[in-house]
Design a protein around this motif. Structure first.
Motif, PDB file in Angstrom:
ATOM      1  N   MET A  96       5.461   9.072 -15.362  1.00  0.00           N
ATOM      2  CA  MET A  96       5.675   8.389 -16.647  1.00  0.00           C
ATOM      3  C   MET A  96       4.588   8.768 -17.643  1.00  0.00           C
ATOM      4  SD  MET A  96       7.081   4.661 -15.454  1.00  0.00           S
ATOM      5  CE  MET A  96       7.311   4.070 -17.077  1.00  0.00           C
ATOM      6  N   GLN A  97       3.341   8.877 -17.173  1.00  0.00           N
ATOM      7  CA  GLN A  97       2.244   9.274 -18.077  1.00  0.00           C
ATOM      8  C   GLN A  97       2.471  10.704 -18.574  1.00  0.00           C
ATOM      9  OE1 GLN A  97      -0.139   7.308 -19.284  1.00  0.00           O
ATOM     10  NE2 GLN A  97      -0.759   9.028 -20.564  1.00  0.00           N
ATOM     11  N   LYS A  98       2.897  11.586 -17.646  1.00  0.00           N
ATOM     12  CA  LYS A  98       3.197  12.968 -18.033  1.00  0.00           C
ATOM     13  C   LYS A  98       4.304  13.009 -19.081  1.00  0.00           C
ATOM     14  CE  LYS A  98       2.638  16.333 -14.479  1.00  0.00           C
ATOM     15  NZ  LYS A  98       3.229  17.089 -13.391  1.00  0.00           N
ATOM     16  N   ARG A  99       5.334  12.234 -18.835  1.00  0.00           N
ATOM     17  CA  ARG A  99       6.455  12.189 -19.771  1.00  0.00           C
ATOM     18  C   ARG A  99       6.000  11.645 -21.118  1.00  0.00           C
ATOM     19  NH1 ARG A  99      11.898  10.213 -17.369  1.00  0.00           N
ATOM     20  NH2 ARG A  99      11.932  12.338 -16.612  1.00  0.00           N
ATOM     21  N   ASN A 100       5.169  10.600 -21.105  1.00  0.00           N
ATOM     22  CA  ASN A 100       4.637  10.055 -22.362  1.00  0.00           C
ATOM     23  C   ASN A 100       3.802  11.101 -23.093  1.00  0.00           C
ATOM     24  OD1 ASN A 100       5.808   7.542 -22.196  1.00  0.00           O
ATOM     25  ND2 ASN A 100       4.042   6.553 -21.242  1.00  0.00           N
ATOM     26  N   ASP A 101       2.991  11.858 -22.335  1.00  0.00           N
ATOM     27  CA  ASP A 101       2.187  12.916 -22.960  1.00  0.00           C
ATOM     28  C   ASP A 101       3.080  13.994 -23.582  1.00  0.00           C
ATOM     29  OD1 ASP A 101      -0.081  11.578 -22.204  1.00  0.00           O
ATOM     30  OD2 ASP A 101      -0.497  12.852 -20.436  1.00  0.00           O
ATOM     31  N   GLU A 102       4.128  14.391 -22.843  1.00  0.00           N
ATOM     32  CA  GLU A 102       5.051  15.397 -23.367  1.00  0.00           C
ATOM     33  C   GLU A 102       5.765  14.895 -24.619  1.00  0.00           C
ATOM     34  OE1 GLU A 102       7.731  16.550 -20.260  1.00  0.00           O
ATOM     35  OE2 GLU A 102       6.150  17.515 -19.083  1.00  0.00           O
ATOM     36  N   ILE A 103       6.166  13.646 -24.590  1.00  0.00           N
ATOM     37  CA  ILE A 103       6.826  13.063 -25.774  1.00  0.00           C
ATOM     38  C   ILE A 103       5.861  13.015 -26.940  1.00  0.00           C
ATOM     39  CG2 ILE A 103       7.813  10.931 -26.716  1.00  0.00           C
ATOM     40  CD1 ILE A 103       9.114  10.477 -23.949  1.00  0.00           C
ATOM     41  N   SER A 104       4.615  12.612 -26.681  1.00  0.00           N
ATOM     42  CA  SER A 104       3.609  12.566 -27.753  1.00  0.00           C
ATOM     43  C   SER A 104       3.357  13.960 -28.306  1.00  0.00           C
ATOM     44  CB  SER A 104       2.305  11.976 -27.229  1.00  0.00           C
ATOM     45  OG  SER A 104       2.477  10.653 -26.846  1.00  0.00           O
ATOM     46  N   LYS A 105       3.252  14.945 -27.395  1.00  0.00           N
ATOM     47  CA  LYS A 105       3.039  16.325 -27.827  1.00  0.00           C
ATOM     48  C   LYS A 105       4.237  16.813 -28.640  1.00  0.00           C
ATOM     49  CE  LYS A 105       1.766  20.858 -26.224  1.00  0.00           C
ATOM     50  NZ  LYS A 105       2.696  21.885 -25.933  1.00  0.00           N
ATOM     51  N   GLY A 106       5.449  16.497 -28.176  1.00  0.00           N
ATOM     52  CA  GLY A 106       6.654  16.885 -28.906  1.00  0.00           C
ATOM     53  C   GLY A 106       6.697  16.267 -30.293  1.00  0.00           C
TER      54      GLY A 106
ATOM     55  N   GLY B 211       0.828  -1.214   0.000  1.00  0.00           N
ATOM     56  CA  GLY B 211       0.000   0.000   0.000  1.00  0.00           C
ATOM     57  C   GLY B 211       0.849   1.246   0.000  1.00  0.00           C
ATOM     58  N   VAL B 212       1.886   1.263   0.844  1.00  0.00           N
ATOM     59  CA  VAL B 212       2.770   2.431   0.903  1.00  0.00           C
ATOM     60  C   VAL B 212       3.484   2.591  -0.439  1.00  0.00           C
ATOM     61  CG1 VAL B 212       4.882   3.316   1.973  1.00  0.00           C
ATOM     62  CG2 VAL B 212       3.057   2.406   3.399  1.00  0.00           C
ATOM     63  N   LEU B 213       4.014   1.489  -0.960  1.00  0.00           N
ATOM     64  CA  LEU B 213       4.684   1.573  -2.261  1.00  0.00           C
ATOM     65  C   LEU B 213       3.702   2.026  -3.348  1.00  0.00           C
ATOM     66  CD1 LEU B 213       7.058  -1.534  -2.318  1.00  0.00           C
ATOM     67  CD2 LEU B 213       7.691   0.856  -2.263  1.00  0.00           C
ATOM     68  N   TRP B 214       2.471   1.511  -3.273  1.00  0.00           N
ATOM     69  CA  TRP B 214       1.471   1.882  -4.279  1.00  0.00           C
ATOM     70  C   TRP B 214       1.180   3.369  -4.235  1.00  0.00           C
ATOM     71  CZ3 TRP B 214      -0.737  -0.027  -8.478  1.00  0.00           C
ATOM     72  CH2 TRP B 214      -1.870   0.597  -8.984  1.00  0.00           C
ATOM     73  N   PHE B 215       0.882   3.900  -3.039  1.00  0.00           N
ATOM     74  CA  PHE B 215       0.486   5.301  -2.923  1.00  0.00           C
ATOM     75  C   PHE B 215       1.668   6.268  -3.016  1.00  0.00           C
ATOM     76  CE2 PHE B 215      -3.327   3.393  -0.936  1.00  0.00           C
ATOM     77  CZ  PHE B 215      -4.275   3.975  -1.745  1.00  0.00           C
ATOM     78  N   PHE B 216       2.840   5.865  -2.483  1.00  0.00           N
ATOM     79  CA  PHE B 216       3.948   6.812  -2.431  1.00  0.00           C
ATOM     80  C   PHE B 216       4.981   6.621  -3.539  1.00  0.00           C
ATOM     81  CE2 PHE B 216       2.460   6.858   2.021  1.00  0.00           C
ATOM     82  CZ  PHE B 216       2.138   8.195   2.093  1.00  0.00           C
ATOM     83  N   ALA B 217       5.017   5.470  -4.155  1.00  0.00           N
ATOM     84  CA  ALA B 217       6.041   5.256  -5.173  1.00  0.00           C
ATOM     85  C   ALA B 217       5.433   4.951  -6.527  1.00  0.00           C
ATOM     86  CB  ALA B 217       6.975   4.132  -4.746  1.00  0.00           C
ATOM     87  N   LEU B 218       4.596   3.925  -6.565  1.00  0.00           N
ATOM     88  CA  LEU B 218       4.095   3.471  -7.853  1.00  0.00           C
ATOM     89  C   LEU B 218       3.134   4.462  -8.494  1.00  0.00           C
ATOM     90  CD1 LEU B 218       4.619   1.049  -9.587  1.00  0.00           C
ATOM     91  CD2 LEU B 218       2.629  -0.058  -8.623  1.00  0.00           C
ATOM     92  N   LYS B 219       2.186   5.024  -7.716  1.00  0.00           N
ATOM     93  CA  LYS B 219       1.226   5.963  -8.270  1.00  0.00           C
ATOM     94  C   LYS B 219       1.927   7.224  -8.775  1.00  0.00           C
ATOM     95  CE  LYS B 219      -3.579   6.726  -7.222  1.00  0.00           C
ATOM     96  NZ  LYS B 219      -4.578   6.955  -6.206  1.00  0.00           N
ATOM     97  N   PRO B 220       2.799   7.908  -7.990  1.00  0.00           N
ATOM     98  CA  PRO B 220       3.490   9.083  -8.528  1.00  0.00           C
ATOM     99  C   PRO B 220       4.379   8.735  -9.716  1.00  0.00           C
ATOM    100  CG  PRO B 220       3.704   9.040  -6.142  1.00  0.00           C
ATOM    101  CD  PRO B 220       3.065   7.767  -6.563  1.00  0.00           C
ATOM    102  N   LEU B 221       4.988   7.536  -9.640  1.00  0.00           N
ATOM    103  CA  LEU B 221       5.846   7.111 -10.740  1.00  0.00           C
ATOM    104  C   LEU B 221       5.033   6.928 -12.012  1.00  0.00           C
ATOM    105  CD1 LEU B 221       8.743   6.378 -11.503  1.00  0.00           C
ATOM    106  CD2 LEU B 221       8.212   4.012 -10.922  1.00  0.00           C
ATOM    107  N   THR B 222       3.856   6.320 -11.916  1.00  0.00           N
ATOM    108  CA  THR B 222       3.016   6.152 -13.110  1.00  0.00           C
ATOM    109  C   THR B 222       2.522   7.506 -13.615  1.00  0.00           C
ATOM    110  OG1 THR B 222       1.071   5.713 -11.735  1.00  0.00           O
ATOM    111  CG2 THR B 222       2.267   3.801 -12.593  1.00  0.00           C
ATOM    112  N   LYS B 223       2.199   8.436 -12.687  1.00  0.00           N
ATOM    113  CA  LYS B 223       1.781   9.774 -13.111  1.00  0.00           C
ATOM    114  C   LYS B 223       2.921  10.470 -13.855  1.00  0.00           C
ATOM    115  CE  LYS B 223      -1.706  11.006  -9.663  1.00  0.00           C
ATOM    116  NZ  LYS B 223      -2.034  11.913  -8.547  1.00  0.00           N
TER     117      LYS B 223
END
Length: 164
Positions: free
Chosen positions: A40-50, A26-38
């Motif tokens: 990564m998603q942001k980075r993917n969006d920026e790459i797609s936009k670029g 749960g801690v890894l999910w909320f504090f590591a995995l969720k921000p990490l996926t966000k």
């Protein structure tokens, strides 16, 4: 539960480890995995936009190059037309100047002919005056010697014919 004890597994400890595992997950999910996926998603969006921006820029560049080529071709055509017009204008001006020059030469020749004719007429009149003076002098000398009237008339007619 006896099977668990047979293998040496304490069920209370297993439940505690399971709870600890769930807490860590749960801690890894909320504090590591969720921000990490966000992230990564942001980075993917920026790459797609670029990538889409790069594609748009490339299309725009191709469009601008095409427009530049079209304008260049149009400009070359206009320049060619202007050059042709200048050549025609130059040729027309050349012909007009040549015609004017020919007319001026013809006028000069005509003036020269008139001047020559005028000088010729004045010279002829001058010569007639001198000849008539000479004839008068010759007649006076002849008449002073006393020639007959018939001979006198012949000389006068002859001189008048020669003057004409």
């Amino acid at each position: 539960m006896e099977i668990l004890e047979l293998f040496g597994v304490d069920w209370k400890l297993l439940i505690a480890q399971l709870v600890n595992f769930l807490i860590v997950v749960g801690v890894l999910w909320f504090f590591a995995l969720k921000p990490l996926t966000k992230t990564m998603q942001k980075r993917n969006d920026e790459i797609s936009k670029g990538l889409s921006d790069a594609k748009s820029a490339e299309e725009r560049l191709e469009q601008v190059e095409k427009e530049v080529k079209e304008k260049l071709i149009a400009t070359k055509g206009d320049a060619s037309a202007i050059l042709e017009e200048a050549k025609k204008l130059s040729e027309n001006t050349k012909q007009e100047n040549l015609t004017k020059t020919k007319e001026e030469v013809a006028k000069l020749i005509e003036k020269a002919k008139e001047q020559i004719a005028s000088e010729k007429d004045s010279m002829v009149n001058e010569i007639k005056g001198e000849v008539s003076g000479m004839v008068v002098t010759a007649l006076e000398k002849i008449l002073s010697q006393g020639i007959s009237k018939d001979l006198d008339k012949k000389y006068i007619d002859k001189v008048l014919k020669d003057l004409k």
